[in-house]
Design a protein around this motif. Sequence first.
Motif, short mmCIF file in Angstrom:
data_model
loop_
_atom_site.label_atom_id
_atom_site.label_comp_id
_atom_site.label_asym_id
_atom_site.label_seq_id
_atom_site.Cartn_x
_atom_site.Cartn_y
_atom_site.Cartn_z
N THR A 25 0.83 -1.22 0.00
CA THR A 25 0.00 0.00 0.00
C THR A 25 0.86 1.26 0.00
OG1 THR A 25 -0.16 0.20 2.42
CG2 THR A 25 -1.79 -1.22 1.32
N LEU A 26 2.16 1.11 0.29
CA LEU A 26 3.04 2.27 0.35
C LEU A 26 3.42 2.73 -1.05
CD1 LEU A 26 5.44 1.09 3.22
CD2 LEU A 26 3.36 2.47 3.43
N ASP A 27 3.73 4.01 -1.19
CA ASP A 27 4.13 4.53 -2.49
C ASP A 27 5.53 4.05 -2.86
OD1 ASP A 27 4.91 6.64 -0.35
OD2 ASP A 27 6.13 7.14 -2.09
N GLU A 28 5.87 4.21 -4.12
CA GLU A 28 7.14 3.67 -4.64
C GLU A 28 8.34 4.29 -3.93
OE1 GLU A 28 9.51 3.17 -8.90
OE2 GLU A 28 7.45 3.92 -8.87
N GLU A 29 8.29 5.59 -3.66
CA GLU A 29 9.44 6.24 -3.01
C GLU A 29 9.66 5.68 -1.61
OE1 GLU A 29 11.14 10.69 -1.84
OE2 GLU A 29 9.13 10.48 -2.72
N SER A 30 8.58 5.45 -0.86
CA SER A 30 8.72 4.88 0.48
C SER A 30 9.31 3.48 0.42
CB SER A 30 7.36 4.86 1.19
OG SER A 30 6.91 6.18 1.43
N ARG B 154 12.97 3.67 -0.09
CA ARG B 154 13.67 4.03 1.14
C ARG B 154 13.81 2.82 2.07
NH1 ARG B 154 17.20 7.05 1.17
NH2 ARG B 154 17.18 6.26 -0.94
N LEU B 155 12.76 2.00 2.12
CA LEU B 155 12.81 0.80 2.96
C LEU B 155 13.84 -0.19 2.42
CD1 LEU B 155 9.01 0.32 3.71
CD2 LEU B 155 10.77 1.18 5.25
N SER B 156 13.95 -0.29 1.11
CA SER B 156 14.98 -1.16 0.51
C SER B 156 16.37 -0.62 0.82
CB SER B 156 14.78 -1.24 -1.01
OG SER B 156 13.57 -1.87 -1.32
N ALA B 157 16.52 0.71 0.78
CA ALA B 157 17.81 1.33 1.12
C ALA B 157 18.17 1.05 2.57
CB ALA B 157 17.75 2.83 0.86
N ASP B 158 17.15 1.06 3.45
CA ASP B 158 17.37 0.75 4.86
C ASP B 158 17.91 -0.67 5.02
OD1 ASP B 158 16.40 1.50 7.88
OD2 ASP B 158 16.04 -0.62 7.46
N MET C 256 8.32 -0.88 8.69
CA MET C 256 6.98 -0.83 8.10
C MET C 256 6.68 0.46 7.36
SD MET C 256 4.25 -0.30 11.18
CE MET C 256 4.37 -2.00 11.72
N ASN C 257 7.49 1.50 7.56
CA ASN C 257 7.22 2.75 6.86
C ASN C 257 8.40 3.69 7.08
OD1 ASN C 257 5.93 4.75 5.40
ND2 ASN C 257 4.01 4.65 6.55
N VAL C 258 8.35 4.83 6.44
CA VAL C 258 9.38 5.86 6.56
C VAL C 258 8.72 7.09 7.18
CG1 VAL C 258 11.08 7.27 5.34
CG2 VAL C 258 10.48 4.98 4.48
N ILE C 259 9.26 7.59 8.28
CA ILE C 259 8.66 8.78 8.89
C ILE C 259 9.58 9.99 8.75
CG2 ILE C 259 7.37 7.34 10.52
CD1 ILE C 259 9.21 8.50 12.75
#
Length: 454
Positions: A25-30, A33-37, A51-54
């Motif tokens: 459900t998250l957008d592509e940019e988020s 960022r999670l993959s980069a993490d 689970m998300n980027v804040i």
Amino acid sequence: MPTRAELAREGDVNSSPHRELWMNTLDEESRERLSADEAVFMKQSMSTPCMNVIVDAQGCYITDKNGKKYLDFHGNSVHQVGYKNPYVLEAVKKQFDELPFIPRRYTADIAIQAARALINKTLSQDFKVLFTPSGTAAVGIALKIARKATGRHKVISMWESFHGAGLDSISVGGEYVFSKDMGPLLPGCIKAIPYNGYRNLIHSSCPHTIADFCLDYIEYIIKNEGDIGAILLEPIRATDTHIPPQAYFQRLRKICDQEGILLIFDEIPTALGRSGEFYVHQNFGIEPDILVLGKGLGGGLIPQAAVLTKSKYDYAADISLGHYTHEKPAAGCAAICAVIRYIDENNLLENCRAQSAFAAQRSAVLYSKYQCIGDFRIAGLLISFEIVKDRTSKEKADNLAERILYYCLEHGLSFKISAGNCITWHPPLIVTKEQLSSAFDIFEKAIKSCIKNH
């Protein structure tokens, strides 16, 4: 990696089908960022994948990259006074400008003030303090003090307990996901079944029967094992909010006094007002010999922990108990002082009790309406709901609990799942009735939706 069953005993499952659906459900940019993490941080259960980027955390809320706000009833238990509290933030900034670091072998007024502020909040005001950079380190110091004071190395702690992730703290901790594959741990660490374990084992609804059964077994261990120097426990279990009766602690204190055993309370996630009292044990009319604190001490800004020990055990001058680089942490001490002042000046304990009463009323209504709530437990703003398949057998409904979590996240409410099926809320002390009401509304809609679509 631990199996789903192993993880579901203790916390959120980060690799479930429900988590996958949420990630989609998250957008592509988020997602990027999670993959980069994941590319730069080591993986670990209950934390990876994120689970998300804040991008912000303020008051009771966190905000993700897309500007969506979540009422955060998780907060890693650091946000008693709310995120980015301006009063605490200003005190820490001022301290950085005036004196950012206190080298070991020196002191400063701010360090003395912080230690005194913590001592003044105890009933007896008969404690001395050591600061540490983490709760795990504080638990290690507490164990060392107990060994030095008693000359005994054995310690009784509880299955299912959590006291940190260091080798010494997982030795006394009781969660498998932390000790799995770690090999030999500290010797002399003996596990007892906790109050909530006995509650499930003997299927009794009488708190005093459960308490006596539990303490009889602890006395049995002491008698047959020998050489016990300390008993370590969480007075209120943080993750799923189990609350023994006052009689349990009164008798436990008596046992420790009779046997010359030090009683250590780990209040790292639960102190600083979240139970309705400043320190959790103040709900039960006793004091421990050693009190371990952390998390919210730093006001959600500074990693900070502390050990408070009864003054009569201050005779370890011939050894180095901690010897930390940040032994008297200037910024951490400024945060401690500011957090305590803010709690006092804004009557946050009173607010906690008022919101706790409101939460109890709303919880009772939900319990009467939905059979999937097997139990709810509330102490101040420590709140847990057990999600079950059947209220009679109380069989865990971990799948349902997880679906409720993601529905709530979708609608702006964040919390954690504990013990596989316990929805656990730790709202900050600044939470309002309106915010709590909104959380209950979202929670009830989640229950209805998830049951209907089951």
